[in-house]
Motif scaffolding. Structure first.
Motif, PDB file in Angstrom:
ATOM      1  N   ALA A 158       0.806  -1.223   0.000  1.00 21.63           N
ATOM      2  CA  ALA A 158       0.000   0.000   0.000  1.00 21.63           C
ATOM      3  C   ALA A 158       0.842   1.277   0.000  1.00 21.63           C
ATOM      4  O   ALA A 158       0.298   2.374  -0.164  1.00 21.63           O
ATOM      5  N   LEU A 159       2.137   1.168   0.160  1.00 16.06           N
ATOM      6  CA  LEU A 159       2.989   2.363   0.153  1.00 16.06           C
ATOM      7  C   LEU A 159       2.905   3.062  -1.204  1.00 16.06           C
ATOM      8  O   LEU A 159       2.734   2.405  -2.230  1.00 16.06           O
ATOM      9  N   PRO A 160       3.052   4.372  -1.228  1.00 16.74           N
ATOM     10  CA  PRO A 160       2.943   5.117  -2.493  1.00 16.74           C
ATOM     11  C   PRO A 160       4.150   4.847  -3.395  1.00 16.74           C
ATOM     12  O   PRO A 160       5.252   5.296  -3.116  1.00 16.74           O
ATOM     13  N   ASN A 161       3.921   4.119  -4.482  1.00 17.78           N
ATOM     14  CA  ASN A 161       5.048   3.730  -5.322  1.00 17.78           C
ATOM     15  C   ASN A 161       5.610   4.866  -6.172  1.00 17.78           C
ATOM     16  O   ASN A 161       6.582   4.668  -6.890  1.00 17.78           O
ATOM     17  N   MET A 162       5.045   6.045  -6.061  1.00 19.37           N
ATOM     18  CA  MET A 162       5.626   7.215  -6.730  1.00 19.37           C
ATOM     19  C   MET A 162       6.716   7.845  -5.864  1.00 19.37           C
ATOM     20  O   MET A 162       7.440   8.719  -6.307  1.00 19.37           O
ATOM     21  N   ASN A 163       6.822   7.378  -4.631  1.00 13.86           N
ATOM     22  CA  ASN A 163       7.848   7.851  -3.715  1.00 13.86           C
ATOM     23  C   ASN A 163       9.065   6.933  -3.838  1.00 13.86           C
ATOM     24  O   ASN A 163       8.955   5.712  -3.712  1.00 13.86           O
ATOM     25  N   LYS A 164      10.233   7.525  -4.069  1.00 16.13           N
ATOM     26  CA  LYS A 164      11.449   6.750  -4.321  1.00 16.13           C
ATOM     27  C   LYS A 164      11.801   5.825  -3.150  1.00 16.13           C
ATOM     28  O   LYS A 164      12.160   4.665  -3.348  1.00 16.13           O
ATOM     29  N   ALA A 165      11.715   6.321  -1.925  1.00 16.60           N
ATOM     30  CA  ALA A 165      12.055   5.514  -0.745  1.00 16.60           C
ATOM     31  C   ALA A 165      11.066   4.359  -0.575  1.00 16.60           C
ATOM     32  O   ALA A 165      11.456   3.231  -0.247  1.00 16.60           O
ATOM     33  N   ALA A 166       9.789   4.614  -0.817  1.00 19.14           N
ATOM     34  CA  ALA A 166       8.775   3.562  -0.711  1.00 19.14           C
ATOM     35  C   ALA A 166       8.991   2.499  -1.786  1.00 19.14           C
ATOM     36  O   ALA A 166       8.880   1.300  -1.518  1.00 19.14           O
ATOM     37  N   ARG A 167       9.316   2.926  -2.994  1.00 19.82           N
ATOM     38  CA  ARG A 167       9.595   1.989  -4.088  1.00 19.82           C
ATOM     39  C   ARG A 167      10.797   1.102  -3.763  1.00 19.82           C
ATOM     40  O   ARG A 167      10.786  -0.094  -4.007  1.00 19.82           O
ATOM     41  N   ARG A 168      11.829   1.711  -3.189  1.00 22.34           N
ATOM     42  CA  ARG A 168      13.019   0.945  -2.812  1.00 22.34           C
ATOM     43  C   ARG A 168      12.657  -0.115  -1.773  1.00 22.34           C
ATOM     44  O   ARG A 168      13.071  -1.269  -1.869  1.00 22.34           O
ATOM     45  N   LEU A 169      11.875   0.282  -0.781  1.00 25.62           N
ATOM     46  CA  LEU A 169      11.453  -0.654   0.261  1.00 25.62           C
ATOM     47  C   LEU A 169      10.640  -1.797  -0.346  1.00 25.62           C
ATOM     48  O   LEU A 169      10.863  -2.967  -0.033  1.00 25.62           O
ATOM     49  N   GLN A 170       9.701  -1.465  -1.227  1.00 23.73           N
ATOM     50  CA  GLN A 170       8.890  -2.492  -1.876  1.00 23.73           C
ATOM     51  C   GLN A 170       9.764  -3.441  -2.690  1.00 23.73           C
ATOM     52  O   GLN A 170       9.592  -4.663  -2.643  1.00 23.73           O
ATOM     53  N   ARG A 171      10.688  -2.894  -3.435  1.00 25.46           N
ATOM     54  CA  ARG A 171      11.550  -3.730  -4.265  1.00 25.46           C
ATOM     55  C   ARG A 171      12.415  -4.660  -3.425  1.00 25.46           C
ATOM     56  O   ARG A 171      12.587  -5.825  -3.757  1.00 25.46           O
ATOM     57  N   LEU A 172      12.960  -4.121  -2.342  1.00 25.03           N
ATOM     58  CA  LEU A 172      13.804  -4.957  -1.480  1.00 25.03           C
ATOM     59  C   LEU A 172      13.002  -6.035  -0.769  1.00 25.03           C
ATOM     60  O   LEU A 172      13.356  -7.212  -0.802  1.00 25.03           O
ATOM     61  N   LEU A 173      11.923  -5.642  -0.102  1.00 25.50           N
ATOM     62  CA  LEU A 173      11.170  -6.592   0.709  1.00 25.50           C
ATOM     63  C   LEU A 173      10.327  -7.541  -0.129  1.00 25.50           C
ATOM     64  O   LEU A 173      10.374  -8.756   0.067  1.00 25.50           O
ATOM     65  N   LEU A 174       9.552  -7.015  -1.061  1.00 23.31           N
ATOM     66  CA  LEU A 174       8.682  -7.873  -1.871  1.00 23.31           C
ATOM     67  C   LEU A 174       9.466  -8.596  -2.958  1.00 23.31           C
ATOM     68  O   LEU A 174       9.234  -9.773  -3.233  1.00 23.31           O
ATOM     69  N   GLY A 175      10.387  -7.875  -3.577  1.00 26.85           N
ATOM     70  CA  GLY A 175      11.155  -8.461  -4.670  1.00 26.85           C
ATOM     71  C   GLY A 175      12.112  -9.556  -4.233  1.00 26.85           C
ATOM     72  O   GLY A 175      12.532 -10.369  -5.055  1.00 26.85           O
ATOM     73  N   ASN A 176      12.461  -9.598  -2.972  1.00 26.52           N
ATOM     74  CA  ASN A 176      13.366 -10.632  -2.454  1.00 26.52           C
ATOM     75  C   ASN A 176      12.658 -11.660  -1.576  1.00 26.52           C
ATOM     76  O   ASN A 176      13.299 -12.564  -1.052  1.00 26.52           O
ATOM     77  N   ALA A 177      11.349 -11.494  -1.399  1.00 24.70           N
ATOM     78  CA  ALA A 177      10.606 -12.404  -0.516  1.00 24.70           C
ATOM     79  C   ALA A 177      10.640 -13.828  -1.064  1.00 24.70           C
ATOM     80  O   ALA A 177      10.362 -14.065  -2.237  1.00 24.70           O
ATOM     81  N   ALA A 178      11.008 -14.765  -0.207  1.00 23.98           N
ATOM     82  CA  ALA A 178      11.099 -16.171  -0.579  1.00 23.98           C
ATOM     83  C   ALA A 178      10.302 -17.005   0.424  1.00 23.98           C
ATOM     84  O   ALA A 178      10.792 -17.293   1.517  1.00 23.98           O
ATOM     85  N   PRO A 179       9.071 -17.370   0.069  1.00 24.72           N
ATOM     86  CA  PRO A 179       8.300 -18.250   0.953  1.00 24.72           C
ATOM     87  C   PRO A 179       8.953 -19.629   0.984  1.00 24.72           C
ATOM     88  O   PRO A 179       9.424 -20.122  -0.045  1.00 24.72           O
ATOM     89  N   MET A 180       9.006 -20.224   2.144  1.00 19.26           N
ATOM     90  CA  MET A 180       9.585 -21.561   2.264  1.00 19.26           C
ATOM     91  C   MET A 180       9.019 -22.270   3.471  1.00 19.26           C
ATOM     92  O   MET A 180       8.364 -21.661   4.321  1.00 19.26           O
TER      93      MET A 180
END
Length: 150
Positions: free
Chosen positions: A65-87
């Motif tokens: 839900a973070l605003p993806n037009m914000n650079k810091a929020a986009r970075r957080l989304q990319r790091l946390l969601l983009g690296n998420a590995a369910p196991m």
């Protein structure tokens, strides 16, 4: 509710597998049936975050839900969601760390698993002890900490 406390020295094998300590494994079995999500820490500390699946599923919509037009929020989304590995822990209580996450957190053979209440952190042993030795006097203390008496 999870209650992960303490630190555990553990080893990772050449294939990137590590055995979760028995005490932590028991807690994971109770809270999430051994289903976890491993992801990158967004701080410069370069460790991994280990969430029991229910904790992750609570956090995930907030990140999305973070605003993806914000650079810091986009970075957080990319790091946390983009690296998420369910196991899921295997029958021996082991997990396989994906190579990208091993590289991100500089994980080699010797690791530290650090309890953080509702989640855990997975560190390179060398980086963990270096972090402990760093001076923390440069950071501003939030008001909540000023009132804390240990």
């Amino acid at each position: 509710m999870s209650n992960f406390l303490g630190s555990h020295a553990i080893n990772m094998d050449a294939k990137g597998r590590l055995a979760i300590p028995a005490k932590v494994r028991e807690e994971l079995a109770q809270t999430c049936g051994g289903r976890i999500v491993l992801t990158a820490n967004a701080d410069e500390e370069r460790c991994l975050l280990v969430y029991p699946e229910p904790e992750w599923e609570e956090l995930r919509p907030k990140i999305e839900a973070l605003p993806n037009m914000n650079k810091a929020a986009r970075r957080l989304q990319r790091l946390l969601l983009g690296n998420a590995a369910p196991m899921e822990l295997d029958s021996a209580g082991r997990i396989l760390i994906p190579p990208t996450l091993r590289s991100y957190a500089y994980l080699e053979k010797k690791l530290m698993l650090i309890g953080q209440g509702k989640k855990l952190e997975l560190w390179s042993e060398e980086r963990w002890f270096a972090w402990l030795d760093e001076s923390s006097g440069d950071d501003d203390m939030p008001p909540e900490m000023e009132a804390l008496s240990l």
